[in-house]
Design an enzyme around this catalytic site. Sequence first.
Site, PDB file in Angstrom:
ATOM      1  N   GLU A 135      -9.456   5.553  -7.900  1.00  0.00           N
ATOM      2  CA  GLU A 135     -10.318   5.434  -9.066  1.00  0.00           C
ATOM      3  C   GLU A 135     -10.971   6.777  -9.354  1.00  0.00           C
ATOM      4  O   GLU A 135     -10.971   7.663  -8.487  1.00  0.00           O
ATOM      5  CB  GLU A 135     -11.403   4.371  -8.818  1.00  0.00           C
ATOM      6  CG  GLU A 135     -10.856   2.985  -8.536  1.00  0.00           C
ATOM      7  CD  GLU A 135     -11.947   1.969  -8.223  1.00  0.00           C
ATOM      8  OE1 GLU A 135     -11.614   0.792  -8.033  1.00  0.00           O
ATOM      9  OE2 GLU A 135     -13.136   2.366  -8.178  1.00  0.00           O
ATOM     10  N   PRO A 136     -11.552   6.952 -10.546  1.00  0.00           N
ATOM     11  CA  PRO A 136     -12.241   8.213 -10.832  1.00  0.00           C
ATOM     12  C   PRO A 136     -13.305   8.571  -9.799  1.00  0.00           C
ATOM     13  O   PRO A 136     -13.535   9.750  -9.508  1.00  0.00           O
ATOM     14  CB  PRO A 136     -12.873   7.947 -12.210  1.00  0.00           C
ATOM     15  CG  PRO A 136     -11.961   6.954 -12.848  1.00  0.00           C
ATOM     16  CD  PRO A 136     -11.503   6.068 -11.723  1.00  0.00           C
ATOM     17  N   GLY A 139     -11.329   8.260  -4.253  1.00  0.00           N
ATOM     18  CA  GLY A 139     -10.008   8.801  -3.966  1.00  0.00           C
ATOM     19  C   GLY A 139      -9.610   8.522  -2.534  1.00  0.00           C
ATOM     20  O   GLY A 139      -9.122   7.445  -2.203  1.00  0.00           O
ATOM     21  N   SER A 140      -9.875   9.489  -1.654  1.00  0.00           N
ATOM     22  CA  SER A 140      -9.505   9.330  -0.251  1.00  0.00           C
ATOM     23  C   SER A 140     -10.328   8.255   0.459  1.00  0.00           C
ATOM     24  O   SER A 140      -9.887   7.678   1.436  1.00  0.00           O
ATOM     25  CB  SER A 140      -9.662  10.673   0.482  1.00  0.00           C
ATOM     26  OG  SER A 140      -8.774  11.631  -0.049  1.00  0.00           O
ATOM     27  N   THR A 166       1.329   5.318  -9.202  1.00  0.00           N
ATOM     28  CA  THR A 166       2.766   5.583  -9.266  1.00  0.00           C
ATOM     29  C   THR A 166       3.514   4.322  -9.700  1.00  0.00           C
ATOM     30  O   THR A 166       3.393   3.283  -9.072  1.00  0.00           O
ATOM     31  CB  THR A 166       3.297   6.046  -7.896  1.00  0.00           C
ATOM     32  OG1 THR A 166       2.595   7.218  -7.488  1.00  0.00           O
ATOM     33  CG2 THR A 166       4.791   6.346  -7.971  1.00  0.00           C
ATOM     34  N   ARG A 260       3.294   5.087   5.138  1.00  0.00           N
ATOM     35  CA  ARG A 260       3.163   6.513   5.473  1.00  0.00           C
ATOM     36  C   ARG A 260       4.408   7.105   6.117  1.00  0.00           C
ATOM     37  O   ARG A 260       4.777   8.249   5.800  1.00  0.00           O
ATOM     38  CB  ARG A 260       1.917   6.733   6.346  1.00  0.00           C
ATOM     39  CG  ARG A 260       0.654   6.774   5.513  1.00  0.00           C
ATOM     40  CD  ARG A 260      -0.637   6.771   6.288  1.00  0.00           C
ATOM     41  NE  ARG A 260      -1.760   6.860   5.359  1.00  0.00           N
ATOM     42  CZ  ARG A 260      -2.983   6.433   5.614  1.00  0.00           C
ATOM     43  NH1 ARG A 260      -3.249   5.851   6.782  1.00  0.00           N
ATOM     44  NH2 ARG A 260      -3.951   6.551   4.710  1.00  0.00           N
ATOM     45  N   GLU A 383      -0.934   8.961  -0.638  1.00  0.00           N
ATOM     46  CA  GLU A 383      -0.931   8.141   0.592  1.00  0.00           C
ATOM     47  C   GLU A 383      -1.906   8.675   1.636  1.00  0.00           C
ATOM     48  O   GLU A 383      -1.726   8.467   2.836  1.00  0.00           O
ATOM     49  CB  GLU A 383       0.470   8.060   1.200  1.00  0.00           C
ATOM     50  CG  GLU A 383       1.434   7.186   0.459  1.00  0.00           C
ATOM     51  CD  GLU A 383       1.093   5.716   0.559  1.00  0.00           C
ATOM     52  OE1 GLU A 383       1.105   5.155   1.655  1.00  0.00           O
ATOM     53  OE2 GLU A 383       0.826   5.110  -0.483  1.00  0.00           O
ATOM     54  N   GLY A 384      -2.923   9.382   1.186  1.00  0.00           N
ATOM     55  CA  GLY A 384      -3.911   9.964   2.096  1.00  0.00           C
ATOM     56  C   GLY A 384      -3.666  11.445   2.284  1.00  0.00           C
ATOM     57  O   GLY A 384      -2.607  11.848   2.737  1.00  0.00           O
ATOM     58  N   THR A 385      -4.637  12.263   1.932  1.00  0.00           N
ATOM     59  CA  THR A 385      -4.490  13.716   2.017  1.00  0.00           C
ATOM     60  C   THR A 385      -4.344  14.188   3.469  1.00  0.00           C
ATOM     61  O   THR A 385      -4.611  13.436   4.417  1.00  0.00           O
ATOM     62  CB  THR A 385      -5.701  14.427   1.401  1.00  0.00           C
ATOM     63  OG1 THR A 385      -6.869  14.092   2.189  1.00  0.00           O
ATOM     64  CG2 THR A 385      -5.924  13.996  -0.040  1.00  0.00           C
TER      65      THR A 385
END
Length: 406
Positions: A135-136, A139-140, A166, A260, A383-385
């Site tokens: 969402e704005p 994120g993470s 996606t 992942r 998928e997670g930084t």
Amino acid sequence: MINLELPQKLLSVKQMTHQLAAGVFRPISRKYDDIEHGDTPQELKPVAQMMGAMRAAAVNGGGKGKEALIDSVVTVKNGSNMIGVIAVEEMCWGDTGLMLSIPGSGLGNAAIMAVGTAEQKETFGKMYCAMAITEPGAGSDSAAISTTAELCGDEWVLNGEKIFCTGGQRGDAVVVWATLDKRLGKAAIKSFIVTRDNPGMKLARVEDKMGLRISDTAALSLENCRIPKGNVLGSAEVADTEEARKKAFGGVMQTFDNTRPPVAAMALGVARAALEITRSILLKEGAVADYSKPLYCSTAVEAELYRMEADLEAARLMTLKAAWMADNAQANSKEASMCKAKAARVGNAVTLKCVELCGEQGFSQVSLLEKLARDSKVIDIFEGTQQIQQLIIARLLLQVSSKELK
């Protein structure tokens, strides 16, 4: 003894998907990178049928706890997770954006297969399901999600905004993460299945991107979006104890344990493609890697090739281990984050180094190297930084909570 070789059954999967990548994806890779926001490529529709048959074969005896592709009389299984990472690596050797655009293979499908009921799997499993988490303002940190879900009679009513989804434009359905009570944080977060034709969910925009340009990345708005009561994945109850809340959110996050490793496999495929193209270009210039010499007796270019190959092989083994653990019903949260962090970082570094080593041919559109470099960057983000993966790994190694280690 540890056998690090793929069994013949998995080698067949590898060979088949490589033929698909070489014969279908690679020849149209540049074409659809230039088109970007077009419809689903026509060339992918027969591919979707083939992939559906492969998934059906895997599900009939694959996945967690299922006995598919049993390699010995002991309980060692190679099921849908192992098949997935092998197939994904080969397809991404061809083109990652096209692989993500195959109808019926969205990230939401992984969530449904991980925690959905038998009825949900039957109803939605064959659809192309996207995943809407980001969402704005979230994120993470998935626990910061503010999209709400309220039960009104026999329906859930969802309100909020999702970005960077996606497959959000082309998908048949979207798995939406929402909270039942913002005050309870991650304990109240649930995932809901929303069909794409629902009038309460609207397409806000499709993003212009640096890489994976043919794969649509959408922003979605949910305004009084009503869905059936049975469209919640897992239990709709909010746990009343801290221990139960952790377990409930862990069930939601289990999706990432399955997704992942395939994302790590994406990085492996892209980096391997770049390395092979680089070797070919360097060979024409007379630079041949001589593996008989020790590293300190090699040229600078040869040494770079050796290091990249070693890093890629390490990342591949970590990815295969995480997938194997999932197929054998072993907890793999740490290994899933490890392989994603390692492969994504290495994949991005390899593609950029290949561009550098090949100079003008790497930077121009003479080869696919510059495209591969662009495509590789987002794999280290979605998928997670990289940073989030390292934080997860640290928490699991130190056995501390998210409150204790931020």
